[in-house]
Design a protein around this motif. Sequence first.
Motif, mmCIF file in Angstrom:
data_model
loop_
_atom_site.group_PDB
_atom_site.id
_atom_site.type_symbol
_atom_site.label_atom_id
_atom_site.label_comp_id
_atom_site.label_asym_id
_atom_site.label_seq_id
_atom_site.Cartn_x
_atom_site.Cartn_y
_atom_site.Cartn_z
ATOM 1 N N LEU A 152 102.021 42.913 36.799
ATOM 2 C CA LEU A 152 101.703 43.085 38.208
ATOM 3 C C LEU A 152 102.302 44.378 38.748
ATOM 4 C CD1 LEU A 152 102.202 39.411 39.387
ATOM 5 C CD2 LEU A 152 100.027 40.623 39.136
ATOM 6 N N ALA A 202 94.276 41.283 38.180
ATOM 7 C CA ALA A 202 95.171 40.123 38.125
ATOM 8 C C ALA A 202 94.579 39.022 37.256
ATOM 9 C CB ALA A 202 95.458 39.614 39.533
ATOM 10 N N LEU A 256 98.471 40.160 45.879
ATOM 11 C CA LEU A 256 98.729 39.974 44.461
ATOM 12 C C LEU A 256 99.494 38.666 44.291
ATOM 13 C CD1 LEU A 256 98.983 43.298 44.972
ATOM 14 C CD2 LEU A 256 99.344 43.228 42.499
ATOM 15 N N ASP A 280 101.805 32.933 40.753
ATOM 16 C CA ASP A 280 102.586 33.137 39.529
ATOM 17 C C ASP A 280 103.990 32.614 39.799
ATOM 18 O OD1 ASP A 280 103.647 34.038 37.122
ATOM 19 O OD2 ASP A 280 103.884 36.103 37.822
ATOM 20 N N SER A 338 105.250 39.438 35.867
ATOM 21 C CA SER A 338 105.891 40.446 36.716
ATOM 22 C C SER A 338 105.649 41.875 36.253
ATOM 23 C CB SER A 338 107.397 40.183 36.816
ATOM 24 O OG SER A 338 107.641 38.950 37.430
ATOM 25 N N ASP A 344 102.324 38.123 43.282
ATOM 26 C CA ASP A 344 103.752 38.215 43.583
ATOM 27 C C ASP A 344 104.022 38.783 44.968
ATOM 28 O OD1 ASP A 344 102.857 40.761 43.036
ATOM 29 O OD2 ASP A 344 104.555 41.317 41.771
ATOM 30 N N ARG A 391 100.242 47.549 40.553
ATOM 31 C CA ARG A 391 100.596 48.217 41.809
ATOM 32 C C ARG A 391 100.633 49.740 41.630
ATOM 33 N NH1 ARG A 391 103.154 45.001 45.823
ATOM 34 N NH2 ARG A 391 103.182 42.789 45.265
#
Length: 464
Positions: free
Chosen positions: A15, A388, A111, A6, A12, A113, A19
């Motif tokens: 994601l 994701a 992930l 990404d 963002s 990010d 988490r």
Amino acid sequence: MKALADPGSVLSDGLARIRVEMQLPASFPPEVIAAAEAAAKRAPSEHVDRTDQPFVTLDPASSTDLDQAFAIEASGNDLLLHYAIADVGWFVRDGDLIDMEAWARGTSQYLPDGKISLYPAILSEQAASLLPDGLRPAVIFTVRLDPQGSAQLDGAERAIIKSRAKLAYETAREADLPPLLPEFARRACIAEDKRGAARVDVPQQEVVRGADGYFHLRFRPRAIAEDRNAMLSLSTNIAIGQVLLAHHTGLFRTMDAPDERVVKRLRNTARAYGLSWPAQASLAQFQRTLDPNKPREAAFGAAVHRAGNGARYDSYQAGVIPWHVAVAATYAHATAPLRRLADRYVVDATLAIANGRPVPDETAAAFARLSKIMARADALGGRIDRAAIDLAEVALLQGREGETFPAIITDIDERGARIQLRAMPVVSRIDAPGKMPGDAVTVRLDATDLAHRTSQFSVVHQDH
């Protein structure tokens, strides 16, 4: 997801929600970090000096947790791969705080990010990582590859090495790489074709915003160096799997063939992407014809990964030949101990066997427990990947509400009809009474919900 980047941070918020939902740890407990700092100072004392060997690493440019370094030399008609693997077992001892935290995590999780590491960075990205900034303890597996690509383990030893260079897939030139790497990869490919392996590596996917204002998913072409490098681990892990099986011990990576329903669904997916899958060809045969640098073929490869029965870890059982259908061989994970807990124990067992010693009791006992631990970690990784992917798919669709899309119904079950859009790598579900798998339909996008990673479609009409 390992295969999803990404670069513009367009996902963002989503994601961050993943988490939280998955209860992923943001850091390590202070006492584990303190234990890792102490372990990083542990001086090697059981390692021979192999600093004269021209080891290099080959990884994505951004990687700092470097599990492997390699050197290749000729030995008559054979090739010898000296594969140096991070000696995690030197720094982490059974039952210490670092070990207990690793057993709670099982693997590093990825992930788009960032990652949640198995070990603290002072070990995984510094002291144990095979970076070219100084001497490092390692376990060197020497793998002999004959002209037909058959691999066998010639030896294993603890050694001190010094990497000559940190090479990157994206920038490495042919002149930078060990000169025998292309020949090693060529031979390994010969063996893979002979076995009938169906392994196809999926290129990294990136979510980007196009000039039209919409998000798009693009595949980053795989570098030749990346594919060649994969053959080093593959050959080593096959050679190690054979040794463990012969000595009636170990933990193996196994995978069953997909069942008939999965194959039918994938045939419909191939049709949705406009790919020609001959009726007489098996899935493995068709996979071997795919070019992962062509977007539709890469997307189909990703669909195969998602649709399969999934690989698992099985400890040795008398009378059972552990088999990985995609690799078409007995296979053990040993080459990424910084990222997978199980590899540390496979390395320890192989090191003992190769030097005529019994496998340590604690290692043999761990094999029986690791199947469940790794299954739990893999399941979490699968949920992260799926979340994701769902997030990326909904991002691709945002702003297109009301538009219509050609699609193929790939499968029907108690949750409704699964559809694959023909022009986009998007899978969704619809209510489609009376429809059958393989039917071509036109669907309308009714709604998207990025926060919940969902999209809603309805059938406009059936195509012919």
